[in-house]
Design a protein around this motif. Structure first.
Motif, PDB file in Angstrom:
ATOM      1  N   SER A  22       0.830  -1.208   0.000  1.00 31.76           N
ATOM      2  CA  SER A  22       0.000   0.000   0.000  1.00 31.76           C
ATOM      3  C   SER A  22       0.866   1.259   0.000  1.00 31.76           C
ATOM      4  O   SER A  22       0.581   2.232  -0.712  1.00 31.76           O
ATOM      5  N   ILE A  23       1.942   1.237   0.788  1.00 33.92           N
ATOM      6  CA  ILE A  23       2.867   2.374   0.841  1.00 33.92           C
ATOM      7  C   ILE A  23       3.512   2.589  -0.523  1.00 33.92           C
ATOM      8  O   ILE A  23       3.595   3.711  -1.027  1.00 33.92           O
ATOM      9  N   LYS A  24       3.969   1.506  -1.120  1.00 32.41           N
ATOM     10  CA  LYS A  24       4.646   1.599  -2.416  1.00 32.41           C
ATOM     11  C   LYS A  24       3.706   2.163  -3.488  1.00 32.41           C
ATOM     12  O   LYS A  24       4.086   3.072  -4.245  1.00 32.41           O
ATOM     13  N   GLU A  25       2.492   1.655  -3.530  1.00 31.18           N
ATOM     14  CA  GLU A  25       1.534   2.114  -4.537  1.00 31.18           C
ATOM     15  C   GLU A  25       1.207   3.592  -4.366  1.00 31.18           C
ATOM     16  O   GLU A  25       1.099   4.328  -5.350  1.00 31.18           O
ATOM     17  N   LEU A  27       3.129   5.889  -2.958  1.00 32.43           N
ATOM     18  CA  LEU A  27       4.306   6.696  -3.301  1.00 32.43           C
ATOM     19  C   LEU A  27       4.480   6.787  -4.815  1.00 32.43           C
ATOM     20  O   LEU A  27       4.789   7.862  -5.351  1.00 32.43           O
ATOM     21  N   LEU A  28       4.286   5.671  -5.507  1.00 36.17           N
ATOM     22  CA  LEU A  28       4.394   5.682  -6.959  1.00 36.17           C
ATOM     23  C   LEU A  28       3.306   6.554  -7.590  1.00 36.17           C
ATOM     24  O   LEU A  28       3.514   7.180  -8.634  1.00 36.17           O
ATOM     25  N   ALA A  38      -3.658  12.356  -3.363  1.00 33.85           N
ATOM     26  CA  ALA A  38      -2.472  11.498  -3.513  1.00 33.85           C
ATOM     27  C   ALA A  38      -1.541  11.650  -2.322  1.00 33.85           C
ATOM     28  O   ALA A  38      -1.031  10.665  -1.772  1.00 33.85           O
ATOM     29  N   LEU A  39      -1.322  12.886  -1.900  1.00 40.25           N
ATOM     30  CA  LEU A  39      -0.446  13.148  -0.761  1.00 40.25           C
ATOM     31  C   LEU A  39      -1.076  12.628   0.527  1.00 40.25           C
ATOM     32  O   LEU A  39      -0.385  12.081   1.395  1.00 40.25           O
ATOM     33  N   GLU A  40      -2.366  12.769   0.648  1.00 36.15           N
ATOM     34  CA  GLU A  40      -3.074  12.291   1.841  1.00 36.15           C
ATOM     35  C   GLU A  40      -2.927  10.786   1.996  1.00 36.15           C
ATOM     36  O   GLU A  40      -2.721  10.266   3.100  1.00 36.15           O
ATOM     37  N   ASP A  41      -3.003  10.050   0.884  1.00 34.40           N
ATOM     38  CA  ASP A  41      -2.860   8.592   0.932  1.00 34.40           C
ATOM     39  C   ASP A  41      -1.466   8.193   1.422  1.00 34.40           C
ATOM     40  O   ASP A  41      -1.316   7.285   2.244  1.00 34.40           O
ATOM     41  N   VAL A  42      -0.444   8.893   0.905  1.00 34.80           N
ATOM     42  CA  VAL A  42       0.923   8.591   1.321  1.00 34.80           C
ATOM     43  C   VAL A  42       1.098   8.843   2.815  1.00 34.80           C
ATOM     44  O   VAL A  42       1.622   7.995   3.553  1.00 34.80           O
TER      45      VAL A  42
END
Length: 322
Positions: A22-25, A27-28, A38-42
């Motif tokens: 989840s972290i990798k996805e 960040l990508l 997008a930033l909130e998810d990271v």
């Protein structure tokens, strides 16, 4: 009833594989998506990572899971993504990521630090972290991450011998006091954490290093000069650097600089009380050192004049304190 409600209200934590994926996805996705979502998810994923690695105040971290996360993060190249995307994160996200970094680097598998080994194979990450001192937003976070890396001999050795190392001679004089101070702390760690490696480095890079260091000793910034003199005495007096010290103190060009710096302290008509006390308390050693300096002629007459001035000023201080 309330017990079951509390138990049900706590969401199940994802497995190490699920969390890392989840972290990798996320960040990508920063490279392909824009906007707050997008930033909130990271940052949400990084926050979950921090809680999993260090606990949340109620639940202690599961060490087996922590180790598995470290292995997965290396396997999936997420450690590289952490560094590369640090400048894109907000303040809280950078803080969480820096905290996670220090925990991850400490994880061992069969007596080997898996994340440290990953960085050894991706040393460009170290260069990136050093360059980040130029970025006001992330400088302090990256400084913390660098100091965690410097705890490990191979990583410290790489930075010392890389072209990035020379940047620290610029960073310690940055106009931003907090960043300059942080860079100095990292600089100190590089030159004091691993004595044998530092001694080897100074022997093989003697001229280059002290040419750069002389610029700090002669800086127009008083704080830089003072800290540089103090730090020089600290790392030169370490036992493995004995030969370096002997070589340094017999070179007239460096002697001129040190005498000039001592003159700044002694000849100042408005010396702070603590400076006066240090000069008085150490006057015997200072006078003995000055008396044993080699005599010189011609172009070094100014050195002798400055030495005589320093001797007179120190003797005057001692007499006035009696």
């Amino acid at each position: 009833m309330s017990f079951f409600f509390r138990a049900a209200s706590r969401p199940a934590r994802p497995s190490p594989q699920e969390l890392v994926r989840s972290i990798k996805e996320s960040l990508l996705a920063l490279d392909t998506r824009t906007g707050a979502k997008a930033l909130e998810d990271v940052e949400k994923n990084v926050s979950t990572l921090r809680q999993t690695l260090s606990g949340d105040g109620e639940v202690e971290p599961n060490q087996e899971q922590v180790l598995q996360i470290a292995l997965e993060i290396c396997k999936e190249d997420v450690l590289s993504l952490f560094v590369q995307n640090m400048p894109s994160l907000g303040w809280e996200g950078r803080k969480d990521l820096s905290h996670c970094w220090s925990i991850l680097l400490r994880q061992k598998v069969d007596e080997a630090y898996c994340c440290v080994q990953y960085i050894e194979n991706h040393v460009d990450l170290l260069d990136f972290l050093v360059v980040c001192y130029k970025n006001l937003e992330v400088a302090l976070n990256c400084g913390n991450m660098l100091r965690e890396c410097i705890k490990y001999p191979k990583l410290a050795k790489y930075i010392l011998e890389s072209s990035s190392f020379e940047l620290f001679f610029q960073y310690v004089e940055l106009s931003n006091f907090d960043i300059a101070s942080d860079a100095l702390n990292t600089f100190k760690d590089l030159l004091t954490k691993h004595e044998a490696a530092v001694s080897e480095f100074l022997c093989s890079h003697y001229e280059q290093f002290f040419e750069l260091y002389t610029r700090l000793l002669t800086s127009t910034n008083y704080v830089t000069r003072r800290q540089s003199v103090k730090f020089l005495s600290e790392f030169l007096l370490e036992a493995p650097n004995a030969q370096i010290m002997k070589r340094y103190i017999v070179e007239v060009s460096y002697l001129n600089i040190m005498i000039g710096l001592l003159k700044v302290f002694v000849a100042n008509p408005n010396k702070p009380r603590d400076i006066i006390q240090v000069l008085v308390d150490n006057h015997r050693e200072l006078l003995k050192l000055l008396d044993n300096l080699p005599t010189s002629k011609g172009e070094d007459e100014q050195l002798e004049e400055e030495r005589d001035l320093i001797v007179k000023e120190i003797e005057k201080l001692v007499h006035s304190s009696v």
